[in-house]
Design an enzyme around this catalytic site. Structure first.
Site, short mmCIF file in Angstrom:
data_model
loop_
_atom_site.label_atom_id
_atom_site.label_comp_id
_atom_site.label_asym_id
_atom_site.label_seq_id
_atom_site.Cartn_x
_atom_site.Cartn_y
_atom_site.Cartn_z
CG HIS A 198 -2.27 -0.07 1.08
ND1 HIS A 198 -3.08 -0.92 1.77
CD2 HIS A 198 -3.07 0.61 0.24
CE1 HIS A 198 -4.31 -0.77 1.38
NE2 HIS A 198 -4.33 0.16 0.45
CD GLU A 440 -5.78 -13.72 -17.25
OE1 GLU A 440 -4.76 -13.06 -16.95
OE2 GLU A 440 -6.82 -13.69 -16.58
CG ASP A 464 -1.90 -14.77 -15.21
OD1 ASP A 464 -1.01 -15.31 -14.53
OD2 ASP A 464 -2.83 -14.12 -14.71
CB CYS A 511 -5.23 -4.99 -19.42
SG CYS A 511 -5.80 -6.64 -19.04
C1 PEP Z 1 -2.35 -10.37 -16.73
O1 PEP Z 1 -2.31 -11.56 -16.37
O2 PEP Z 1 -1.67 -9.92 -17.66
C2 PEP Z 1 -3.21 -9.42 -16.03
C3 PEP Z 1 -3.37 -8.18 -16.46
O3 PEP Z 1 -3.81 -9.85 -14.89
P1 PEP Z 1 -3.05 -9.96 -13.48
O4 PEP Z 1 -1.69 -9.34 -13.64
O5 PEP Z 1 -3.92 -9.25 -12.53
O6 PEP Z 1 -2.99 -11.44 -13.29
MG MG Z 2 -3.83 -12.34 -15.05
#
Ligand code: PEP
Ligand code: MG
Length: 587
Positions: A198, A440, A464, A511
């Site tokens: 945090h 993913e 992922d 993302c």
């Molecule tokens: C990802 O896996 O790229 C993703 C954006 O999700 P997280 O990093 O939250 O697993």
């Molecule tokens: Mg992910």
């Protein structure tokens, strides 16, 4: 400023918040309260419990006063941290745990609270997710406050400072950071902490350069020591020599100049010279991060990780609490859209309410959508909260870790049930809310054409996707050299997914962390990605390249990178071609 007596020493820590500052050390003594354990007789138990309740009451008063102070000085967007501490203060595991311990073990309230804290810590230590694990420091901060109240000690504020200082402390709570006067405290450095603590997140949102996780830096410094903090590289340089000092002075000026230049791009369209638009958005976990997205010119939130609401607590947040949290984020981001991802956690390790079993292989276990489908009530509660919030602005929803069509259909059917429940209760929501999925897993890539028929958009989670495609644990530092975003298998996957989305007439976003890497922009543009969502500070860096790279040029580059056999070959091609072509954009 430059040290004449002492040797220069360089410490490597975790880069928590970027920026370069040069100042003097001010050590903050945040040493923990020492608890002496004593036994209590049966007759004394009610009085001990009374002392504990009284300390809880005072701690709540302190936190509410702090909240009031922070809302005056920093603004409402930072109050989430104090709200988290208030929530922890009321957590049954902490209160009932301590009272139960006084009654059972017949020890004084301080000792009982410490023992309960130990249990909390054991519980958190087993958590694989770094971000969730870091929440244990929030519990420690709250316990420290209760203990101080029980022992009649004040919760020390940061030391009064003069001039522009770098605070060096064993640990700082997010509340400490929020009390920092940026005119006086120009950076901070701590023994504890990780990038997703945090404290680090608040530092980034306030743009105070910070290095954390230095382990023993407090033992190495004294008040007044000259220090340079390089928050982007995670370096702390004590007693810099003249040459280093001069270099850093230049680096600092250059860094600040470049940041100012980048921010000028904020209101310029994110489009290529040949008029092709790519939406650049931000990823958030916290409300506090929303202002930074706006400041850096993000056109919405492409990934709102809702996990933060579920962590560090024994009971899941109810529909009302989730609804309020989503509404806040949506209102702050309006008129831009917010794409909310449903819960992506591993289960009982975080939410003991769910009573799930430990797993041997949690990365491939009951996480994300699998957990939501296993716990339909939990899932529908979240979906109803999102749907109710959808009337507050432009909202989209998407599901993590989809590996087959069956999961989407099951999720959609629960989504329909949630909608129907709201309709029956005459609760308004956006009937046309778009739904999407994260791509993913390798299976999702291979059947992307089938998945595309089921949803309104794809969002590729490369963090992922790389882990599962290459079978490389994304958190294992010993394998990091094998975690290759430019591996031909990854690049082909990214292209296949974009093609499948467009063939079905839906949009494709990315993302994962790859989206925020400016060097990769021409490839993603060439593959046809419509949206990229990233950490806020990367937005202008990516926009800068986007505004200089035409779509047609990117398509040629993207086709070329697909012809290589190894990630190293792709990397050297990028270095020789893209980095040269856009050299001044990468400075
Ligand atoms: C990802 O896996 O790229 C993703 C954006 O999700 P997280 O990093 O939250 O697993
Ligand atoms: Mg992910």
């Amino acid at each position: 400023m430059v040290s004449e007596k002492s040797e220069q020493r360089i410490f490597q820590g975790i880069a928590a918040s970027p920026g370069i500052v040069i100042g003097e050390v001010r050590v903050a003594d945040r040493s923990r309260v020492v608890v002496v354990e004593s036994s209590v007789s049966d007759d004394e138990i009610p009085a001990e419990i009374g002392r504990f309740h009284e300390a809880l009451r005072r701690t709540k008063e302190d936190l509410l006063a702090l909240k009031e102070q922070i809302s005056r000085t920093r603004g409402a967007e930072h109050l989430y941290v104090i709200d988290t501490h208030l929530m922890i203060l009321e957590d049954a595991m902490l209160t009932s745990g301590t009272i139960g311990c006084i009654e059972r073990e017949k020890v004084n309230a301080e000792a009982a609270l410490k023992r309960t804290l130990r249990k909390f810590k054991e519980f958190f230590e087993g958590i694989e997710d770094e971000y969730l694990r870091e929440r244990s420091s929030d519990v420690e901060t709250v316990v420290e406050r209760i203990l101080r109240n029980m022992l009649g000690k004040r919760h020390e504020l940061l030391p009064e400072t003069e001039g522009r200082v770098v605070i060096v402390a064993h640990d700082l709570s997010p509340a400490d950071i929020l009390q920092i006067d940026k005119e006086k405290v120009i950076g901070f450095v701590t023994d504890l902490g990780g990038r997703t603590s945090h404290t680090a997140i608040v530092a980034r949102s306030l743009e105070i350069p910070a290095v954390v996780g230095l382990e023993r830096i407090t033992g190495e410094v004294s008040d007044g020591d000259p220090v340079i903090v390089d928050g982007a590289k995670g370096l702390v340089i004590l007693n810099p020599d003249t040459e280093t000092f001069r270099d850093y002075l230049r680096n600092k000026q250059f860094y600040e100049y470049r940041e100012r230049e980048l921010l000028k791009l904020r209101d310029l369209p994110s489009e290529t010279p040949d008029g092709h638009r790519v939406l650049l958005k931000g990823n958030v976990e916290f409300l506090e991060e929303v202002p930074s997205i706006r400041k850096h010119g993000g056109e919405g939130i492409g990934l709102y990780r809702t996990e933060m609401l579920f962590l560090g607590r024994t009971a899941v947040p109810d529909e009302e609490e989730q609804f309020r949290a989503y509404v806040e984020v949506i209102r702050r981001m309006a008129p831009y859209p917010v794409t909310i991802r449903t819960l992506d956690v591993g289960g009982d390790k975080f939410v003991s309410d769910l009573n799930l079993e430990d797993e041997l292989n949690p990365a491939m276990g009951l996480r994300a959508i699998r957990l939501s489908l296993r716990c339909p009530d939990l899932f529908k509660t979240q979906l109803r909260a999102i749907l109710r919030a959808s009337v507050e602005g432009k909202v989209k929803v998407f599901f993590p870790m989809i590996s087959g069509v069956g999961e989407i259909r099951a999720a959609k059917s629960l989504f329909e049930e949630a909608k129907e429940e709201l309709r029956r209760a005459s609760v308004p929501f956006d009937e046309n809310i778009e739904i999407g999925i994260m791509i993913e897993t390798p299976s999702a890539v291979i059947i992307a054409d089938l998945l595309a028929r089921e949803v309104d958009f794809f969002s590729v989670g490369t963090n992922d996707l790389i882990q599962y495609s290459l079978a490389i644990d994304r958190t294992n530092e010993h394998l990091s050299h094998l975690y290759e975003p430019l591996h031909p298998a990854v690049l082909r996957s990214l292209k296949m997914v974009a093609d499948a989305a467009h063939a079905a007439g839906i949009s494709v976003c990315m993302c994962g962390e790859m989206a925020g890497e400016p060097t990769y922009l021409p490839i993603l543009l060439g593959f046809g990605y419509d949206e990229l969502s990233m950490n806020a500070v990367s937005i202008p860096k990516v926009k800068k390249i986007l505004r200089r790279c035409s779509k047609s040029e990117a398509e040629v580059l993207a086709a070329k990178v697909l012809s290589f056999c190894t990630a190293d070959e792709v990397e050297s091609y990028l270095q020789s071609r893209i980095a040269t072509r856009f050299s001044e954009s990468f400075d």
